[in-house]
Each structure stands twice: as C-alpha cells, then as structure tokens.
Design a protein around this motif. Sequence first.
Motif: not given
Length: 202
Positions: A132-145, A165-178
């Motif tokens: 629900s908190t996911h945002k993707s560049l693959t859809l977001g950038i074409p929509m912006l353009k 987009h990179p922040a959600q990857i980083l946060l996901g990696s950090l939060l996955v073990p917890t």
Amino acid sequence: FQGIVITPLLLLLFLGSSSSVPFTSIFSQLFMTVVVPLIIGQIVRRYIKDWLERKKPPFGTISSCVLLMIIYTTFCDTFANPNIDLDKFSLIIVVLIIFSIQMSFMFLTFLFSTRNNSSFTPADTVAIIFCSTHKSLTLGIPMLKIVFAGYEHLSLISVPLLIYHPAQILLGSLLVPTIKSWMVSRQKALKLTRQPKAPVKV
C-alpha cells in the motif's frame, strides 16, 4: 486518477503556474501507455503460457535490468536539466521529508491492519505495509511526463518520486528482519490460541 486531478491543482497553488491541464488527452495517453499494454500482455500470456513454463525466461533479471535503466536515465534526465534549480540543502530536506512520509505511511498501515477488530492475518499485514505504500518509477515517471508534458518544472517535481523509489527499497531491506520475526512470532501465538484444549479427565 485522483493524482491526475489533485497533483496539478497543488502545483498550480504552490508554484503559481496558470497553465491548463488537458484531462481528455491525459486520460487517453494514460490508457494507451498503461492499460493497453497490460491487456495485450494478459491476452498474449494465455497463448504462450505453456511455452513460458517450459523455457522459464529470466523475467526477474530482465525486470531488474529494465528498472535499473529507467532509474538511471530518469536521474540523468532530471539532474542534467539546467532549469531544475535545486540546491543541496533543499535536496536533503526533501530526502528527510520523503523518509518521514514513508515511515509514517508504513506505521499507519501497520496500526490499521493490526487493530483488535481487524480480520487481517500477520501475512496480510506484511503485504499491506509494503504494497500500500509502494510507488514505482516505471509507472510514476511516464504518468508525470504525460500529465506535465512541456512543463518547465517537470524535472523538479519528479525529484520526490526519484527519492521515494530507492527509499522504499532501502527501508524495506532494513525492516524485513524485524517484520519477519514479528510475523513468525504472531503466527505462532495465533496457532496456540486456536488449538483446542484437551478435555479434563475426572
């Protein structure tokens, strides 16, 4: 669709631009860019499903490479624009705001999906937090353009998405073990509470 309406209005309010947004053109372009390829892909998949299961193409690797190229080219296109006018301090503030927003969204979805009268399982909660908190560049950038085609501040308004987009990857990696340990312990607790009690012998 809400973003198509609300985002331009917010930009008009804060940036003071008076340009009009061609909603009909936006909807038609979004339909051709997003919906039509999805429909075509689902139709083609029905006919080549057996072949795909036999050959097992490396879709994961292809997807990662395409996403990496999209991120790279978007970053280059954004920060190579001389009209971006974004200083280092403002960029740091935007990064902090994006991280704060994403952490707040994840915390709120966690609270919502784990409330007492919720019917969501621990696995559902994990899916809700990340999806629900996911945002993707693959859809977001074409929509912006599409939505802001020809807009002089296009590079500037794409910066938050480039950071999110990179922040959600980083946060996901950090939060996955917890989150994984929480889910496992929660599932074990639920199994114990659902087990029928042994009858007491008299």
